[in-house]
Design a protein around this motif. Structure first.
Motif, PDB file in Angstrom:
ATOM      1  N   TYR A  64     -31.064 -11.957  74.580  1.00  0.00           N
ATOM      2  CA  TYR A  64     -32.150 -11.332  73.834  1.00  0.00           C
ATOM      3  C   TYR A  64     -31.778 -11.292  72.349  1.00  0.00           C
ATOM      4  N   LEU A  65     -32.805 -11.326  71.501  1.00  0.00           N
ATOM      5  CA  LEU A  65     -32.604 -11.228  70.062  1.00  0.00           C
ATOM      6  C   LEU A  65     -33.883 -10.659  69.438  1.00  0.00           C
ATOM      7  N   PRO A  66     -33.776  -9.724  68.486  1.00  0.00           N
ATOM      8  CA  PRO A  66     -34.985  -9.216  67.842  1.00  0.00           C
ATOM      9  C   PRO A  66     -35.770 -10.323  67.142  1.00  0.00           C
ATOM     10  N   THR A  67     -37.083 -10.189  67.116  1.00  0.00           N
ATOM     11  CA  THR A  67     -37.941 -11.146  66.438  1.00  0.00           C
ATOM     12  C   THR A  67     -38.205 -10.686  65.004  1.00  0.00           C
ATOM     13  N   THR A  68     -38.823 -11.558  64.227  1.00  0.00           N
ATOM     14  CA  THR A  68     -39.153 -11.198  62.846  1.00  0.00           C
ATOM     15  C   THR A  68     -40.193 -10.086  62.787  1.00  0.00           C
ATOM     16  N   ARG A  69     -40.845  -9.799  63.905  1.00  0.00           N
ATOM     17  CA  ARG A  69     -41.811  -8.703  63.906  1.00  0.00           C
ATOM     18  C   ARG A  69     -41.128  -7.370  63.595  1.00  0.00           C
ATOM     19  N   VAL A  70     -39.849  -7.234  63.967  1.00  0.00           N
ATOM     20  CA  VAL A  70     -39.115  -6.013  63.672  1.00  0.00           C
ATOM     21  C   VAL A  70     -38.969  -5.835  62.167  1.00  0.00           C
ATOM     22  N   SER A  71     -38.549  -6.895  61.466  1.00  0.00           N
ATOM     23  CA  SER A  71     -38.388  -6.795  60.014  1.00  0.00           C
ATOM     24  C   SER A  71     -39.723  -6.618  59.309  1.00  0.00           C
ATOM     25  N   MET A  72     -40.795  -7.167  59.889  1.00  0.00           N
ATOM     26  CA  MET A  72     -42.113  -7.053  59.264  1.00  0.00           C
ATOM     27  C   MET A  72     -42.626  -5.616  59.248  1.00  0.00           C
ATOM     28  N   LEU A  73     -42.075  -4.766  60.111  1.00  0.00           N
ATOM     29  CA  LEU A  73     -42.529  -3.380  60.150  1.00  0.00           C
ATOM     30  C   LEU A  73     -42.309  -2.679  58.811  1.00  0.00           C
TER      31      LEU A  73
END
Length: 255
Positions: A64-73
């Motif tokens: 698993y790896l975080p997506t760019t949606r996390v940084s977009m928050l």
């Protein structure tokens, strides 16, 4: 919110914090072992985070790896800070009074980041770029921001930083950092001479104001000799502006 829902939300953030610490793809076993969750609960949580688009699942490697949606928050915040609350006017006033490189700085995970930066017209400047980041534990802005944190949070931050810097010469000790933080708490500002290079020094103070919990610091930097010669004057100017600054709606300064 029900107790199970609260627990699920807390675990979601703990999973993201684990990725922030490890900074590598993780397997199910890595996550539930590190966080102490039951394997069945961890499986369900990770599946829901994938379905919501916050984690990517690599089926071939089972990681698993975080997506760019996390940084977009939170990526709207730098522009918001530039436009709102009178922060730019505050930086402009500090630059006018000191005639040195000045910056508004925020914490970004294990780093500090320069979000507004103004330079003087004279040649005595060695400024970073807007958006540049430095390690929180190795900067005057980082010390100023850590001085507002409780000791347990600082200990956690130091451990995360050392894990991130594993194998290099940038590891720091909690005792070393706390000695510097206690000094900042006592005098009200951070002064880091001759770093990140021997030619440069900086002085910073944390702002009482923040943006939705995002901590901010105000700093002055420049050639080490110039900063040392004018240190008391710079500290006095910083203290006056930081003490009197009140964020205003619509970007109107009330310094």
């Amino acid at each position: 919110m029900s107790q199970p829902a609260v627990k699920s939300a807390l675990r979601t953030f703990e999973v993201l914090e684990l990725f922030a610490e490890r900074r590598v793809p993780l397997r199910l076993q890595d996550i539930h072992s590190a966080l102490g969750y039951p394997q069945s609960s961890t499986t369900a949580l990770l599946k829901s985070m994938v379905m919501c688009g916050y984690l990517n699942y690599d089926r071939d490697h089972r990681t698993y790896l975080p997506t760019t949606r996390v940084s977009m928050l939170g990526n709207w915040l730098p522009g918001y800070i530039q436009a709102a609350g009178g922060y730019r006017e505050l930086v402009e006033e500090l630059q006018r009074r000191t005639d040195e490189t000045v910056a508004l700085i925020t914490r970004n995970d294990l780093f500090v980041q320069y979000i507004i930066l103004l330079t003087p017209d004279h040649e005595h400047q060695m400024a970073p770029q807007v958006g540049a980041m430095r390690k929180l534990v190795d900067s005057s802005a980082g010390l100023s921001l850590m001085a507002r944190m409780d000791d347990r949070a600082i200990d956690k931050l130091v451990r995360y930083s050392n894990a991130y810097n594993s194998g290099d010469d940038l590891r720091v000790s909690y005792a070393q950092i706390m000695q510097q933080v206690d000094w900042v708490r006592n005098v009200g500002y951070a002064y880091v001479p001759n770093r990140p290079t021997p030619a440069v020094s900086s002085i910073t103070m944390a702002l009482d104001a923040d943006l939705y919990g995002v901590p901010l610091a105000l700093g002055v930097g420049g050639l080490a000799g110039r900063i040392a010669d004018r240190k008391d004057q710079i500290v006095e100017t910083l203290r006056e502006l930081v003490t009197t600054f009140r964020p205003a709606p619509g970007g109107i300064s009330r310094t």
